[in-house]
Write an enzyme that holds these catalytic residues in place. Structure first.
Site, mmCIF file in Angstrom:
data_model
loop_
_atom_site.group_PDB
_atom_site.id
_atom_site.type_symbol
_atom_site.label_atom_id
_atom_site.label_comp_id
_atom_site.label_asym_id
_atom_site.label_seq_id
_atom_site.Cartn_x
_atom_site.Cartn_y
_atom_site.Cartn_z
ATOM 1 N N LYS A 174 32.969 38.500 31.304
ATOM 2 C CA LYS A 174 34.636 37.865 31.002
ATOM 3 C C LYS A 174 34.646 36.889 32.455
ATOM 4 C CE LYS A 174 36.456 40.083 34.150
ATOM 5 N NZ LYS A 174 37.229 39.725 35.614
ATOM 6 N N PRO A 201 25.574 38.481 37.766
ATOM 7 C CA PRO A 201 25.535 39.206 39.449
ATOM 8 C C PRO A 201 26.764 40.045 39.017
ATOM 9 C CG PRO A 201 26.038 36.674 39.037
ATOM 10 C CD PRO A 201 26.080 37.281 37.722
ATOM 11 N N ALA A 254 31.047 38.687 41.529
ATOM 12 C CA ALA A 254 31.142 37.515 40.745
ATOM 13 C C ALA A 254 32.652 37.788 40.084
ATOM 14 C CB ALA A 254 30.091 37.192 40.112
ATOM 15 N N GLY A 255 32.990 39.018 39.658
ATOM 16 C CA GLY A 255 34.207 38.921 39.183
ATOM 17 C C GLY A 255 34.176 38.637 37.810
ATOM 18 N N LEU A 256 33.098 38.911 37.122
ATOM 19 C CA LEU A 256 32.527 38.435 35.677
ATOM 20 C C LEU A 256 32.463 39.663 35.026
ATOM 21 C CD1 LEU A 256 29.734 35.729 36.305
ATOM 22 C CD2 LEU A 256 32.135 35.561 35.334
ATOM 23 N N GLY A 306 30.710 42.120 34.346
ATOM 24 C CA GLY A 306 29.356 42.653 34.626
ATOM 25 C C GLY A 306 28.933 43.835 34.533
ATOM 26 N N GLY A 307 29.478 44.894 35.700
ATOM 27 C CA GLY A 307 29.153 46.542 36.037
ATOM 28 C C GLY A 307 29.476 47.131 34.692
ATOM 29 N N SER A 308 31.463 46.402 34.556
ATOM 30 C CA SER A 308 32.001 47.065 33.839
ATOM 31 C C SER A 308 31.543 47.281 31.937
ATOM 32 C CB SER A 308 33.908 46.551 33.555
ATOM 33 O OG SER A 308 34.083 46.498 34.472
ATOM 34 N N ASP A 367 38.654 47.148 33.999
ATOM 35 C CA ASP A 367 38.562 46.762 32.958
ATOM 36 C C ASP A 367 37.759 47.107 32.314
ATOM 37 O OD1 ASP A 367 36.188 46.253 35.403
ATOM 38 O OD2 ASP A 367 37.470 43.909 35.208
HETATM 39 O O1 C5P Z 1 39.014 49.966 38.693
HETATM 40 P P1 C5P Z 1 38.724 49.684 39.417
HETATM 41 O O2 C5P Z 1 37.522 50.707 40.129
HETATM 42 O O3 C5P Z 1 37.448 48.685 38.421
HETATM 43 O O4 C5P Z 1 38.514 49.007 40.459
HETATM 44 C C1 C5P Z 1 37.865 48.511 41.717
HETATM 45 C C2 C5P Z 1 39.591 48.441 42.530
HETATM 46 O O5 C5P Z 1 40.454 47.433 42.671
HETATM 47 C C3 C5P Z 1 39.963 49.883 43.199
HETATM 48 O O6 C5P Z 1 39.693 50.794 43.612
HETATM 49 C C4 C5P Z 1 41.297 48.730 43.704
HETATM 50 O O7 C5P Z 1 41.396 49.198 44.971
HETATM 51 C C5 C5P Z 1 41.725 47.987 42.938
HETATM 52 N N1 C5P Z 1 42.004 47.491 41.959
HETATM 53 C C6 C5P Z 1 43.916 47.386 41.976
HETATM 54 N N2 C5P Z 1 44.525 46.910 40.979
HETATM 55 C C7 C5P Z 1 43.886 47.032 39.950
HETATM 56 C C8 C5P Z 1 42.591 46.473 39.805
HETATM 57 C C9 C5P Z 1 41.680 47.137 40.550
HETATM 58 O O8 C5P Z 1 44.631 47.852 43.216
HETATM 59 N N3 C5P Z 1 44.699 47.099 38.378
#
Ligand code: C5P
Length: 307
Positions: free
Chosen positions: A12, A96, A99-101, A103-105, A138
């Site tokens: 994404k 990757p 990368a903020g894309l 991928g893992g999600s 996400d």
């Molecule tokens: O939910 P996820 O495990 O993907 O989020 C990774 C980290 O990003 C969280 O542990 C949190 O520190 C931060 N995060 C946040 N606010 C969000 C999503 C993620 O602070 N809405």
């Protein structure tokens, strides 16, 4: 024998990402427009009768045990619905990590969708999104994909209808960014103007890259660039190249490290990716926007003798 289920897990981009405030649970309240794109990982899932979950991945550094969201997704479904069967999962990565894309999600959501079919659980999108939200912010978006406005921690998904065909050159710097670290030092609240938000939504609805391009917004940009000054440097180089790449703007993907450059055609995106790769010396890919794939989309039975 069609006993392997193949499932695609697309990446994404965030066309906008606003931080509305810090929440009591430590997360940040968001409003983000996410769009699925066709840069994707592939998972092949083979049933096993002994109840075990195993994962293998072709990319070094990706955890293959409980630390992987794919394994967590399979275990969650097994526990919630008392499934006695197991699976072997083979994950081929194109997206990757760090990368903020997403991928893992996306791999995680693809696992939920595939096992919903393989284990005949018959869960609807709402139920899968609810389970996905327990695993990460996400992940619910990737249950159906397409384009959506996501709020809350990012887990509340409202589809955004669009006929847009958008194309991206995606610059993939060779370092990962920690999402948690970027959130930890971002501003508590950073939002678009009402007009900017209206414009980007309207631009997405119309599939108008010009309107979208003038309203791209990412509240995490500043914190990510402070931690990784190379991100600012790369974006300055992209700006310099802009007149020659026929782009409509660029933006950090999520918390980075990748940066997308928006285009109106596949041809221009490919040309830009070539130029950016030559100039910056980093990996660049092209990707196109993807429509909503629904619950059973991107799934295919595969003959095990072909693998
Ligand atoms: O939910 P996820 O495990 O993907 O989020 C990774 C980290 O990003 C969280 O542990 C949190 O520190 C931060 N995060 C946040 N606010 C969000 C999503 C993620 O602070 N809405």
């Amino acid at each position: 024998m069609h006993n392997i289920l193949k499932v695609q897990a697309p990446a994404k981009v965030n066309l906008s990402l606003e931080v509305l405030g810090k929440r009591p649970d430590g997360y940040h309240e968001l409003r983000t427009i996410m769009q699925a794109v066709d840069l994707r990982d592939t998972l092949r899932i083979r049933p096993r009768q002994d109840g075990r979950i195993s994962l293998s991945c072709d990319l070094d550094g990706v955890p293959e045990g409980e630390g992987n969201l794919v394994v967590q997704a399979a275990k969650l479904l097994k526990d919630e619905y008392q499934v006695s069967r197991g699976v072997d999962i083979d994950l081929r990565k194109k997206i990757p990590a760090g990368a903020g894309l997403g991928g893992g999600s996306s791999d995680c959501a693809a696992t939920l969708r595939a096992l919903n079919v393989l284990w005949e659980l018959d869960l609807d999108a709402e139920e899968l999104e609810r389970l996905a939200g327990r695993l990460g912010s996400d992940i619910p978006f990737f249950v159906r994909g397409g384009t959506a406005v996501c709020t809350g921690r990012g887990e509340k998904v409202e589809p955004l209808p669009t006929d847009a065909n958008l194309y991206y050159a995606i610059v993939l710097p060779d370092f990962p960014v920690s999402t948690a670290t970027v959130y930890a030092c971002c501003r508590d609240s950073l939002t678009m103007t009402d007009r900017g938000y209206k414009n980007i939504k309207e631009g997405v609805r119309q599939g108008n890259p010009e309107l979208i391009g003038t309203s791209l917004f990412n509240a995490l940009q500043e914190a990510a660039c402070r931690q990784h000054p190379r991100l600012a440097h790369i974006q300055a180089r992209i700006d310099n190249l802009a007149p020659g790449t026929r782009s409509y703007g660029h933006l950090l993907c999520g918390s980075g490290s990748s940066i997308f450059v928006l285009h109106a055609s596949q041809k221009n995106a490919e040309r830009a990716a070539r130029m950016l790769h030559e100039t910056l010396g980093v990996r660049c890919e092209t990707a196109a926007s993807l429509p909503d794939w629904g619950l059973s989309g991107l799934l295919e039975r595969e003959d095990s003798t072909r693998c």
